[in-house]
Motif scaffolding. Sequence first.
Motif, short mmCIF file in Angstrom:
data_model
loop_
_atom_site.label_atom_id
_atom_site.label_comp_id
_atom_site.label_asym_id
_atom_site.label_seq_id
_atom_site.Cartn_x
_atom_site.Cartn_y
_atom_site.Cartn_z
N ASN A 58 -11.47 -5.41 -3.92
CA ASN A 58 -11.32 -3.95 -3.55
C ASN A 58 -10.86 -2.76 -4.45
OD1 ASN A 58 -11.69 -1.16 -2.65
ND2 ASN A 58 -11.27 -2.19 -1.07
N SER A 100 -2.58 -1.26 -2.66
CA SER A 100 -4.01 -0.28 -2.75
C SER A 100 -3.14 1.27 -2.67
CB SER A 100 -5.06 0.27 -1.29
OG SER A 100 -3.70 -0.03 0.09
N HIS A 101 -3.04 2.31 -3.35
CA HIS A 101 -2.73 3.60 -3.61
C HIS A 101 -1.31 3.51 -3.72
CE1 HIS A 101 -5.93 5.30 -1.65
NE2 HIS A 101 -6.09 4.25 -0.65
N ASP A 139 -6.56 -6.01 -3.25
CA ASP A 139 -6.71 -4.89 -3.11
C ASP A 139 -6.18 -4.02 -3.94
OD1 ASP A 139 -7.75 -2.28 -1.96
OD2 ASP A 139 -6.85 -2.54 0.48
N THR A 158 -7.63 -0.44 -4.29
CA THR A 158 -8.24 1.14 -3.97
C THR A 158 -7.16 2.34 -4.10
OG1 THR A 158 -9.14 -0.17 -2.00
CG2 THR A 158 -9.22 2.50 -2.42
N SER A 163 0.82 -1.27 0.37
CA SER A 163 -0.03 0.05 0.12
C SER A 163 0.81 1.60 0.01
CB SER A 163 -0.61 0.01 1.41
OG SER A 163 -2.19 0.96 1.04
N ASP A 223 -2.78 -6.20 -1.25
CA ASP A 223 -2.46 -4.80 -1.46
C ASP A 223 -1.96 -4.25 -1.98
OD1 ASP A 223 -3.60 -2.41 -0.32
OD2 ASP A 223 -3.47 -3.08 1.94
#
Length: 156
Positions: A96, A58-59, A76, A78, A38, A56
């Motif tokens: 996600n 995300s971002h 994920d 995101t 992330s 993950d």
Amino acid sequence: NSVTDVSALSAVQTLNLSGCQSVTDVSCLGAVNTLILSGCLGVTDVSQLGNVVSLDLSHCSRLCDVSALGSVTCLDLTGCFLVTDVSALSRVTTLNLSDCIRVEDVSSLGTVKNLNLTGCIRVTDVSALGNVEVLNLSRCVELDDSVGWSLPAVKW
């Protein structure tokens, strides 16, 4: 000091590199079971991470191509603003896509069990998502108001 070389960490089962912006090459981490990247802004190539179970990303705002991640169980993405094509992710169990603002076509995601499309502002058709068990469509502003009637199996 910042982490840049993660090649010695390939045997770790769970690895959290959140916010390590100088990490760019994660190709050696494909055997990690749970990988949290992330906010790793330098990560652009995730083609070797298809065997990670829980991932993950995300971002990771420079990430574009997620086609190699179809075997990841929990994914994920995101805030991955550059991702457009999610058609290869149909085997992901929990996905996600919150704030993936360039994603339009989600028709291939009908077998995903838990799908978060919060803020996917270009998604207009979710009629193929009838087998999704948990679906979040918050802030999907282009959806027709009658969408709930066409998805009877979904838990809102």
